[in-house]
Design an enzyme around this catalytic site. Sequence first.
Site, PDB file in Angstrom:
ATOM      1  CB  SER A 109      -0.903   0.013   1.227  1.00 28.24           C
ATOM      2  OG  SER A 109      -1.587   1.242   1.355  1.00 28.24           O
ATOM      3  CE1 TYR A 132      -6.263   4.637  -1.561  1.00 31.13           C
ATOM      4  CE2 TYR A 132      -4.428   4.184  -0.083  1.00 31.13           C
ATOM      5  CZ  TYR A 132      -5.730   3.961  -0.475  1.00 31.13           C
ATOM      6  OH  TYR A 132      -6.505   3.059   0.209  1.00 31.13           O
ATOM      7  CB  THR A 158      -6.929   2.642  -4.760  1.00 31.06           C
ATOM      8  OG1 THR A 158      -6.186   1.495  -4.308  1.00 31.06           O
ATOM      9  CG2 THR A 158      -8.260   2.689  -4.014  1.00 31.06           C
ATOM     10  CE  LYS A 277      -7.308  -3.306  -3.342  1.00 34.56           C
ATOM     11  NZ  LYS A 277      -8.257  -2.467  -2.582  1.00 34.56           N
ATOM     12  CG  HIS A 301     -11.286   0.343   0.227  1.00 32.04           C
ATOM     13  ND1 HIS A 301     -10.598   0.982  -0.761  1.00 32.04           N
ATOM     14  CD2 HIS A 301     -10.548   0.519   1.346  1.00 32.04           C
ATOM     15  CE1 HIS A 301      -9.504   1.540  -0.283  1.00 32.04           C
ATOM     16  NE2 HIS A 301      -9.449   1.261   1.012  1.00 32.04           N
TER      17      HIS A 301
END
Length: 415
Positions: A109, A132, A158, A277, A301
């Site tokens: 992440s 992100y 994402t 995603k 999520h």
Amino acid sequence: MRVQDAVNVEDVRKLARRRLPRVVFDALAGGAGDEVSLRRNRTAFDRIEFRPRPLADVATRDLSTTVFGERLSMPIMLAPTGAGRLARSSAEIAVARAAARANVVYMQSTVAAFPLEDVAAHSTGTLWYQLYLPPDRSEVGDLLRRIAAAGYRALAITIDTPVLGNRERDTRNRLMSRPPHPRTVLQGAGKPAWAADFVRGKVDYLRGQLGAGRPGDPASSASFASPASFASPASPASPVPLSLDQTRATIASSSDSVTWADVERIRSLWEGPLLLKGLMRSDECDRFVELGVDGVVVSNHGGRQLDGVPATIDILPEVVDAAAGRLAVFLDGGVRRGNDVAKALALGAAGVFVGRPYLYGLAAGGEAGVLRVIELLRAEFDRAMALLGAATVADLDRSLVSGARIPATRSPSTP
């Protein structure tokens, strides 16, 4: 019970619950709103029934699969999660090591405790990166170069976080209150093993990719710091540790609308496989293909964003059919058993991501706990394949499952 003695993921979850303060466990286990979608992700698997294929030769079984040209030991993958540091100070490094030992994909992440280079340096396995987008899109190019240079082989954007979901457990527990709420302090004191690990970990949570900037730098209280100020082995100075207030602001600012233009630009900058995603519908697959996207992750999520959306396993078949082999389709959400993996593969998934299960393992036993979860799922998946009459992953198809929302035909997802 030790983590090595756990019989299934639920056992590991109970061990994690015992070790963690409630405020931390709730941060790992909770969802958004009334947690309807969180529950649906699990209960939807119960509606899918197996239809075993008799008289198949399954004396020898091969769980391996090939994804984006790379051979993996099995199609179970570790999803990106931003709460690793809360579970254990070794955080992403422990997860990456366990994934490498098991020869499964670990998708790191953006919200992480360790710089992405450090995680890569401690892993000999297959690493993907979840992105992100920073509010300042001019920072994207430098970040993508860092990701590629560190050896991450695929990138997943994402697309389901224009704002943060309404995570009421965290609000009620005052997870990000500053100073910490007295109840939080008391809960931590009541879990001395966790508290000692958290305090001596010497990891500035979230500093890895979203650094706090330098003293006096406006970026230190803003969203993303410039890439030059991110903590990394090449950086001559360490970033200032994030306060809880800065942490909250950083997480909030990492939630931003992703547009078609963003996807197009990143596709032009990133040479490796590109995934999106957070897909929960099938009608945009044609455009994804036109933009050069290589895969999608059907994900809500973990039920932590918009409450009230369907279970991901219910959406998977329509996305697989719409992709029609042009996109690799992965599933994320609700997987707790190897049987769940078999159901998702039978419905056309190229692979299945797990998040909370390995976080429970991380909390219960660090790297060994993560590895235990992987091996429990592997053993269950292997047994399910044998009992279904599937000697290889390719033998798993829709003829082996039945359920109200499963189409009769199957268009396989091939990476």
